[in-house]
Motif scaffolding. Sequence first.
Motif, mmCIF file in Angstrom:
data_model
loop_
_atom_site.group_PDB
_atom_site.id
_atom_site.type_symbol
_atom_site.label_atom_id
_atom_site.label_comp_id
_atom_site.label_asym_id
_atom_site.label_seq_id
_atom_site.Cartn_x
_atom_site.Cartn_y
_atom_site.Cartn_z
ATOM 1 N N HIS A 57 0.804 -1.204 0.000
ATOM 2 C CA HIS A 57 0.000 0.000 0.000
ATOM 3 C C HIS A 57 0.845 1.266 0.000
ATOM 4 O O HIS A 57 0.337 2.334 0.299
ATOM 5 C CB HIS A 57 -0.966 -0.016 1.186
ATOM 6 C CG HIS A 57 -1.917 -1.181 1.109
ATOM 7 N ND1 HIS A 57 -2.896 -1.267 0.145
ATOM 8 C CD2 HIS A 57 -1.995 -2.321 1.807
ATOM 9 C CE1 HIS A 57 -3.547 -2.401 0.280
ATOM 10 N NE2 HIS A 57 -3.014 -3.066 1.286
ATOM 11 N N LEU A 58 2.101 1.158 -0.363
ATOM 12 C CA LEU A 58 2.916 2.349 -0.530
ATOM 13 C C LEU A 58 2.387 3.109 -1.746
ATOM 14 O O LEU A 58 1.989 2.499 -2.735
ATOM 15 C CB LEU A 58 4.382 1.973 -0.742
ATOM 16 C CG LEU A 58 5.094 1.408 0.481
ATOM 17 C CD1 LEU A 58 6.503 0.973 0.108
ATOM 18 C CD2 LEU A 58 5.167 2.448 1.583
ATOM 19 N N PRO A 59 2.368 4.425 -1.693
ATOM 20 C CA PRO A 59 1.794 5.209 -2.793
ATOM 21 C C PRO A 59 2.418 4.896 -4.154
ATOM 22 O O PRO A 59 1.700 4.786 -5.142
ATOM 23 C CB PRO A 59 2.059 6.660 -2.382
ATOM 24 C CG PRO A 59 2.194 6.616 -0.895
ATOM 25 C CD PRO A 59 2.783 5.276 -0.575
ATOM 26 N N LEU A 60 3.726 4.740 -4.226
ATOM 27 C CA LEU A 60 4.364 4.463 -5.508
ATOM 28 C C LEU A 60 3.942 3.109 -6.051
ATOM 29 O O LEU A 60 3.644 2.966 -7.232
ATOM 30 C CB LEU A 60 5.884 4.534 -5.386
ATOM 31 C CG LEU A 60 6.664 4.252 -6.669
ATOM 32 C CD1 LEU A 60 6.262 5.215 -7.780
ATOM 33 C CD2 LEU A 60 8.156 4.332 -6.413
ATOM 34 N N LEU A 81 6.018 8.223 -16.506
ATOM 35 C CA LEU A 81 6.438 9.146 -15.442
ATOM 36 C C LEU A 81 5.421 10.271 -15.264
ATOM 37 O O LEU A 81 5.129 10.678 -14.140
ATOM 38 C CB LEU A 81 7.831 9.703 -15.737
ATOM 39 C CG LEU A 81 8.978 8.696 -15.634
ATOM 40 C CD1 LEU A 81 10.285 9.328 -16.079
ATOM 41 C CD2 LEU A 81 9.093 8.135 -14.231
ATOM 42 N N GLY A 82 4.856 10.753 -16.361
ATOM 43 C CA GLY A 82 3.814 11.776 -16.269
ATOM 44 C C GLY A 82 2.589 11.259 -15.535
ATOM 45 O O GLY A 82 2.020 11.947 -14.686
ATOM 46 N N LEU A 83 2.172 10.037 -15.869
ATOM 47 C CA LEU A 83 1.015 9.442 -15.191
ATOM 48 C C LEU A 83 1.298 9.197 -13.713
ATOM 49 O O LEU A 83 0.414 9.387 -12.864
ATOM 50 C CB LEU A 83 0.612 8.143 -15.875
ATOM 51 C CG LEU A 83 -0.024 8.286 -17.264
ATOM 52 C CD1 LEU A 83 -0.197 6.929 -17.918
ATOM 53 C CD2 LEU A 83 -1.345 9.024 -17.165
ATOM 54 N N LEU A 84 2.519 8.780 -13.401
ATOM 55 C CA LEU A 84 2.876 8.565 -11.993
ATOM 56 C C LEU A 84 2.847 9.882 -11.219
ATOM 57 O O LEU A 84 2.389 9.918 -10.077
ATOM 58 C CB LEU A 84 4.249 7.908 -11.878
ATOM 59 C CG LEU A 84 4.313 6.427 -12.234
ATOM 60 C CD1 LEU A 84 5.763 5.949 -12.258
ATOM 61 C CD2 LEU A 84 3.490 5.597 -11.276
ATOM 62 N N ARG A 85 3.340 10.952 -11.842
ATOM 63 C CA ARG A 85 3.285 12.262 -11.178
ATOM 64 C C ARG A 85 1.840 12.658 -10.879
ATOM 65 O O ARG A 85 1.538 13.159 -9.795
ATOM 66 C CB ARG A 85 3.947 13.328 -12.050
ATOM 67 C CG ARG A 85 5.438 13.306 -12.008
ATOM 68 C CD ARG A 85 6.020 14.510 -12.765
ATOM 69 N NE ARG A 85 7.399 14.268 -13.067
ATOM 70 C CZ ARG A 85 7.876 13.912 -14.257
ATOM 71 N NH1 ARG A 85 7.064 13.799 -15.287
ATOM 72 N NH2 ARG A 85 9.152 13.699 -14.433
ATOM 73 N N LEU A 86 0.979 12.450 -11.859
ATOM 74 C CA LEU A 86 -0.438 12.783 -11.650
ATOM 75 C C LEU A 86 -1.049 11.920 -10.550
ATOM 76 O O LEU A 86 -1.778 12.409 -9.686
ATOM 77 C CB LEU A 86 -1.222 12.580 -12.949
ATOM 78 C CG LEU A 86 -0.991 13.606 -14.039
ATOM 79 C CD1 LEU A 86 -1.724 13.196 -15.309
ATOM 80 C CD2 LEU A 86 -1.436 14.984 -13.589
ATOM 81 N N GLU A 87 -0.744 10.640 -10.595
ATOM 82 C CA GLU A 87 -1.296 9.697 -9.620
ATOM 83 C C GLU A 87 -0.819 10.026 -8.200
ATOM 84 O O GLU A 87 -1.570 9.894 -7.242
ATOM 85 C CB GLU A 87 -0.880 8.270 -9.991
ATOM 86 C CG GLU A 87 -1.452 7.201 -9.121
ATOM 87 C CD GLU A 87 -2.911 6.895 -9.419
ATOM 88 O OE1 GLU A 87 -3.584 6.452 -8.489
ATOM 89 O OE2 GLU A 87 -3.360 7.112 -10.548
#
Length: 157
Positions: free
Chosen positions: A94-97, A144-150
């Motif tokens: 359940h870590l955010p990343l 990486l863009g999607l991860l930043r948004l997430e």
Amino acid sequence: MGREEFALRVQAIRERLYRAAFLYLGSEADALEAVDEAVYQALRSLKKLREPAYFETWLTRILINECHKELRRRKRLACGEELPETGGPEQFDHLPLKEALLHLPEELRSVIILRYFAGYTQAETAQSLGLPQGTVATRQRRALGLLRLELGEEANP
């Protein structure tokens, strides 16, 4: 390549293979089993390796196929139900990343796992996935863009 050289080369990259498998499967036991199965399959198919210089990417591709096989098996077993959670290394599920990685499409997740968690270069990632290097670069930027948004960060222009 003989069996002794095979064993030495596998030992040198075993940690990278394990990290990649763990991120695909999310379970220590499944990751170890996938790495073992990939090494076994590679040893059986060693004569099919045309270019020893590409040994690492060849073995990584076998590992990815094993991980996909395990994920398909899980889907069949789950029949629409969630798999039960267990203790151990899965406590980090359940870590955010990790949560954000799970939300990425498979083709983007593969690039991120190999590049940032298994430590592969962009060229090695492209070879392992059988993609052009430009495609890997594009998928990496998109992921990486999607991860930043997430994760709630603003994407840099």
